[in-house]
Design a protein around this motif. Sequence first.
Motif, PDB file in Angstrom:
ATOM      1  N   PRO A  77      11.747  21.460 111.643  1.00 57.05           N
ATOM      2  CA  PRO A  77      11.832  22.383 112.782  1.00 57.05           C
ATOM      3  C   PRO A  77      13.113  23.220 112.775  1.00 57.05           C
ATOM      4  O   PRO A  77      13.081  24.413 113.091  1.00 57.05           O
ATOM      5  N   PHE A  78      14.231  22.621 112.373  1.00 57.59           N
ATOM      6  CA  PHE A  78      15.501  23.363 112.320  1.00 57.59           C
ATOM      7  C   PHE A  78      15.412  24.483 111.287  1.00 57.59           C
ATOM      8  O   PHE A  78      15.885  25.601 111.503  1.00 57.59           O
ATOM      9  N   ASP A  79      14.815  24.162 110.150  1.00 55.49           N
ATOM     10  CA  ASP A  79      14.710  25.130 109.070  1.00 55.49           C
ATOM     11  C   ASP A  79      13.801  26.294 109.467  1.00 55.49           C
ATOM     12  O   ASP A  79      14.084  27.452 109.155  1.00 55.49           O
ATOM     13  N   LEU A  80      12.728  25.976 110.180  1.00 51.70           N
ATOM     14  CA  LEU A  80      11.812  27.021 110.640  1.00 51.70           C
ATOM     15  C   LEU A  80      12.537  28.009 111.545  1.00 51.70           C
ATOM     16  O   LEU A  80      12.427  29.233 111.393  1.00 51.70           O
ATOM     17  N   ILE A  81      13.324  27.477 112.475  1.00 52.47           N
ATOM     18  CA  ILE A  81      14.045  28.338 113.419  1.00 52.47           C
ATOM     19  C   ILE A  81      15.073  29.193 112.679  1.00 52.47           C
ATOM     20  O   ILE A  81      15.213  30.387 112.936  1.00 52.47           O
ATOM     21  N   SER A 111       9.641  29.660 122.249  1.00 53.54           N
ATOM     22  CA  SER A 111       8.553  30.622 122.034  1.00 53.54           C
ATOM     23  C   SER A 111       7.560  30.127 120.997  1.00 53.54           C
ATOM     24  O   SER A 111       6.359  30.329 121.146  1.00 53.54           O
ATOM     25  N   ILE A 112       8.071  29.486 119.933  1.00 56.45           N
ATOM     26  CA  ILE A 112       7.148  28.972 118.915  1.00 56.45           C
ATOM     27  C   ILE A 112       6.266  27.893 119.545  1.00 56.45           C
ATOM     28  O   ILE A 112       5.049  27.858 119.354  1.00 56.45           O
ATOM     29  N   PHE A 113       6.901  27.048 120.356  1.00 60.93           N
ATOM     30  CA  PHE A 113       6.169  25.965 121.023  1.00 60.93           C
ATOM     31  C   PHE A 113       5.066  26.533 121.916  1.00 60.93           C
ATOM     32  O   PHE A 113       3.933  26.063 121.891  1.00 60.93           O
ATOM     33  N   GLN A 114       5.412  27.585 122.655  1.00 60.51           N
ATOM     34  CA  GLN A 114       4.425  28.183 123.560  1.00 60.51           C
ATOM     35  C   GLN A 114       3.304  28.876 122.796  1.00 60.51           C
ATOM     36  O   GLN A 114       2.131  28.725 123.118  1.00 60.51           O
ATOM     37  N   ALA A 115       3.690  29.665 121.777  1.00 61.36           N
ATOM     38  CA  ALA A 115       2.687  30.468 121.079  1.00 61.36           C
ATOM     39  C   ALA A 115       1.851  29.645 120.109  1.00 61.36           C
ATOM     40  O   ALA A 115       0.670  29.902 119.926  1.00 61.36           O
ATOM     41  N   GLU A 116       2.472  28.643 119.476  1.00 58.77           N
ATOM     42  CA  GLU A 116       1.764  27.963 118.393  1.00 58.77           C
ATOM     43  C   GLU A 116       1.601  26.466 118.619  1.00 58.77           C
ATOM     44  O   GLU A 116       1.103  25.757 117.745  1.00 58.77           O
ATOM     45  N   GLY A 117       2.092  25.964 119.768  1.00 58.42           N
ATOM     46  CA  GLY A 117       1.969  24.530 120.056  1.00 58.42           C
ATOM     47  C   GLY A 117       2.988  23.715 119.277  1.00 58.42           C
ATOM     48  O   GLY A 117       3.706  24.266 118.438  1.00 58.42           O
ATOM     49  N   PRO A 118       3.042  22.383 119.544  1.00 59.17           N
ATOM     50  CA  PRO A 118       4.052  21.559 118.861  1.00 59.17           C
ATOM     51  C   PRO A 118       3.903  21.583 117.338  1.00 59.17           C
ATOM     52  O   PRO A 118       4.882  21.523 116.614  1.00 59.17           O
ATOM     53  N   ARG A 119       2.675  21.723 116.866  1.00 57.94           N
ATOM     54  CA  ARG A 119       2.489  21.764 115.411  1.00 57.94           C
ATOM     55  C   ARG A 119       3.113  23.007 114.804  1.00 57.94           C
ATOM     56  O   ARG A 119       3.481  23.018 113.628  1.00 57.94           O
ATOM     57  N   GLY A 120       3.230  24.054 115.631  1.00 61.30           N
ATOM     58  CA  GLY A 120       3.842  25.298 115.165  1.00 61.30           C
ATOM     59  C   GLY A 120       5.265  25.078 114.685  1.00 61.30           C
ATOM     60  O   GLY A 120       5.734  25.742 113.760  1.00 61.30           O
ATOM     61  N   LEU A 121       5.953  24.117 115.325  1.00 64.50           N
ATOM     62  CA  LEU A 121       7.343  23.837 114.943  1.00 64.50           C
ATOM     63  C   LEU A 121       7.426  23.185 113.567  1.00 64.50           C
ATOM     64  O   LEU A 121       8.487  23.103 112.969  1.00 64.50           O
ATOM     65  N   PHE A 122       6.285  22.684 113.090  1.00 64.77           N
ATOM     66  CA  PHE A 122       6.276  22.048 111.772  1.00 64.77           C
ATOM     67  C   PHE A 122       5.584  22.914 110.730  1.00 64.77           C
ATOM     68  O   PHE A 122       5.184  22.437 109.677  1.00 64.77           O
TER      69      PHE A 122
END
Length: 246
Positions: A77-81, A111-122
């Motif tokens: 998740p850190f790397d994605l951000i 925003s990623i959490f809202q737009a893509e859900g928790p899986r979006g962070l991964f």
Amino acid sequence: MVKTYRHESLLGFFKGMSFPIASIAVVNSVLFGVYSNALLALTATSHQERRAQPPSYTHVFIAGCTGGFLQAYCLAPFDLIKVRLQNQTEPRAKPGSPPPRYRGPVHCAASIFQAEGPRGLFRGAWALTLRDTPTLGIYFVTYEWLCRQFTPDGQTPSSGTVLVAGGFAGITSWVAATPLDVIKSRMQMAGLKQRAYGGLLDCMVSSARQEGLGVFFRGLTINSARAFPVNAVTFLSYEHLLLSWG
Ligand SMILES: C[N+](C)(C)CCCC[C@H](N)C(=O)O
């Protein structure tokens, strides 16, 4: 460099920095903690005893891969951000211009959490795991091998040796990791650009078709220049902390 400076001033070079700093301590403790405990489980020798009875390279490789595999999940998740913020190239907000899409790391995560859900962070986590599992095995094997080349049997490597071996271990593992690093970053950006890849392989094939094989080594030079000092200091800290606390 010149373009970044002109476009975004000195601040442009520090984009996406706060999250990696917050995460680096956690990610490196998972990596080095798992590595040294896996080695302890495999060889039944402590860090100090390992100088007299050095572990086999197979054991070093397996322990490195285990550490790499587990740290990838903490890093994802850190790397994605970081990747999303680094790819945001709008100039600093001028009055009247639209605000940037992500206002900072916390806003980006939300925003990623809202737009893509928790899986979006991964997003891209699989590519990251594939990148880091074997290449961190290579990382520790290179480090151990170089240390042993320059250290008489049974002795502790000098600080100079640790710095050089750590630096080259960083570069070697980045050479091996860069093809998957490029793919990983593209998959992490895909969610944003609505550019859907049918998976890792599809991303590899379409990137190579469009841009040639050179695409798999993009960023390697600058990454190696960064990797040498970063990993020299990382290993020196690791060795010193184990000596003084072990
Ligand atoms: C495995 N891979 C090459 C991706 C990283 C290896 C070195 C890790 C170090 N934290 C760094 O950022 O350089």
